[in-house]
Design a protein around this motif. Structure first.
Motif, PDB file in Angstrom:
ATOM      1  N   MET A 139       0.685  -1.097  -0.009  1.00  0.00           N
ATOM      2  CA  MET A 139      -0.186  -0.085   0.083  1.00  0.00           C
ATOM      3  C   MET A 139       0.869   1.182  -0.057  1.00  0.00           C
ATOM      4  N   THR A 140       0.575   2.089  -0.836  1.00  0.00           N
ATOM      5  CA  THR A 140       1.178   3.394  -1.085  1.00  0.00           C
ATOM      6  C   THR A 140       1.002   4.297   0.187  1.00  0.00           C
ATOM      7  N   THR A 141       1.934   4.706   1.004  1.00  0.00           N
ATOM      8  CA  THR A 141       1.687   5.936   1.975  1.00  0.00           C
ATOM      9  C   THR A 141       2.312   7.208   1.340  1.00  0.00           C
ATOM     10  N   PRO A 142       1.914   8.274   2.152  1.00  0.00           N
ATOM     11  CA  PRO A 142       2.376   9.807   1.812  1.00  0.00           C
ATOM     12  C   PRO A 142       3.879   9.734   1.724  1.00  0.00           C
ATOM     13  N   ASN A 143       4.636   8.692   2.485  1.00  0.00           N
ATOM     14  CA  ASN A 143       5.871   9.015   2.496  1.00  0.00           C
ATOM     15  C   ASN A 143       6.799   8.373   1.350  1.00  0.00           C
ATOM     16  N   ASP A 144       5.829   7.554   0.673  1.00  0.00           N
ATOM     17  CA  ASP A 144       6.127   7.157  -0.604  1.00  0.00           C
ATOM     18  C   ASP A 144       6.143   7.896  -1.927  1.00  0.00           C
ATOM     19  N   LEU A 145       5.441   9.182  -1.525  1.00  0.00           N
ATOM     20  CA  LEU A 145       5.112  10.057  -2.809  1.00  0.00           C
ATOM     21  C   LEU A 145       6.295  11.270  -2.697  1.00  0.00           C
ATOM     22  N   SER A 146       6.468  11.712  -4.001  1.00  0.00           N
ATOM     23  CA  SER A 146       7.060  13.021  -4.268  1.00  0.00           C
ATOM     24  C   SER A 146       6.438  14.228  -3.646  1.00  0.00           C
ATOM     25  N   ASP A 147       7.264  15.271  -3.546  1.00  0.00           N
ATOM     26  CA  ASP A 147       6.514  16.649  -3.135  1.00  0.00           C
ATOM     27  C   ASP A 147       5.470  16.930  -4.092  1.00  0.00           C
ATOM     28  N   LYS A 148       5.762  16.689  -5.283  1.00  0.00           N
ATOM     29  CA  LYS A 148       4.818  17.149  -6.299  1.00  0.00           C
ATOM     30  C   LYS A 148       3.760  16.175  -6.399  1.00  0.00           C
ATOM     31  N   ALA A 149       3.646  14.977  -5.891  1.00  0.00           N
ATOM     32  CA  ALA A 149       2.409  14.262  -5.768  1.00  0.00           C
ATOM     33  C   ALA A 149       1.591  14.608  -4.603  1.00  0.00           C
ATOM     34  N   LEU A 150       2.332  15.116  -3.650  1.00  0.00           N
ATOM     35  CA  LEU A 150       1.800  15.456  -2.313  1.00  0.00           C
ATOM     36  C   LEU A 150       1.178  17.085  -2.565  1.00  0.00           C
ATOM     37  N   ALA A 151       1.663  17.719  -3.442  1.00  0.00           N
ATOM     38  CA  ALA A 151       1.051  18.957  -3.553  1.00  0.00           C
ATOM     39  C   ALA A 151      -0.312  18.831  -4.412  1.00  0.00           C
ATOM     40  N   VAL A 152      -0.497  17.787  -5.075  1.00  0.00           N
ATOM     41  CA  VAL A 152      -1.913  17.528  -5.638  1.00  0.00           C
ATOM     42  C   VAL A 152      -2.892  17.116  -4.334  1.00  0.00           C
ATOM     43  N   PHE A 153      -2.423  16.416  -3.580  1.00  0.00           N
ATOM     44  CA  PHE A 153      -3.359  16.086  -2.241  1.00  0.00           C
ATOM     45  C   PHE A 153      -3.451  17.473  -1.374  1.00  0.00           C
TER      46      PHE A 153
END
Length: 85
Positions: free
Chosen positions: A1-15
């Motif tokens: 399962m993907t967690t926020p820790n697995d995501l780039s800053d750009k992907a986190l910016a979408v969230f």
């Protein structure tokens, strides 16, 4: 399962963008405009990352959160509020 820790800053910016709109409006956010044709658009690498992680699907100019994406958004909002469910 993907967690926020697995995501780039750009992907986190979408969230972060989705979280802002959900918190500001009080309405559940299940999709976002990925390109408004007025110069505002989600980073293509972020979109590809979210789609590749099965957190979203791309439909024309909309990015739709999958069930996993909606769960992650709700967890991020819980974190902003100071809790982790």
């Amino acid at each position: 399962m993907t967690t926020p820790n697995d995501l780039s800053d750009k992907a986190l910016a979408v969230f972060a963008f989705a979280a802002y709109h959900q918190l500001e409006s009080g309405d559940l956010v299940s999709s976002l405009v990925s390109n408004d044709k007025s110069g505002h658009k989600a980073d293509p690498a972020a979109v590809a990352e979210l789609v590749g992680a099965d957190l979203a699907t791309q439909h024309e100019d909309r990015l739709r959160l999958t069930d996993a994406g909606q769960l992650m958004l709700s967890q991020i909002i819980d974190r902003i509020r100071g809790s982790w469910a």
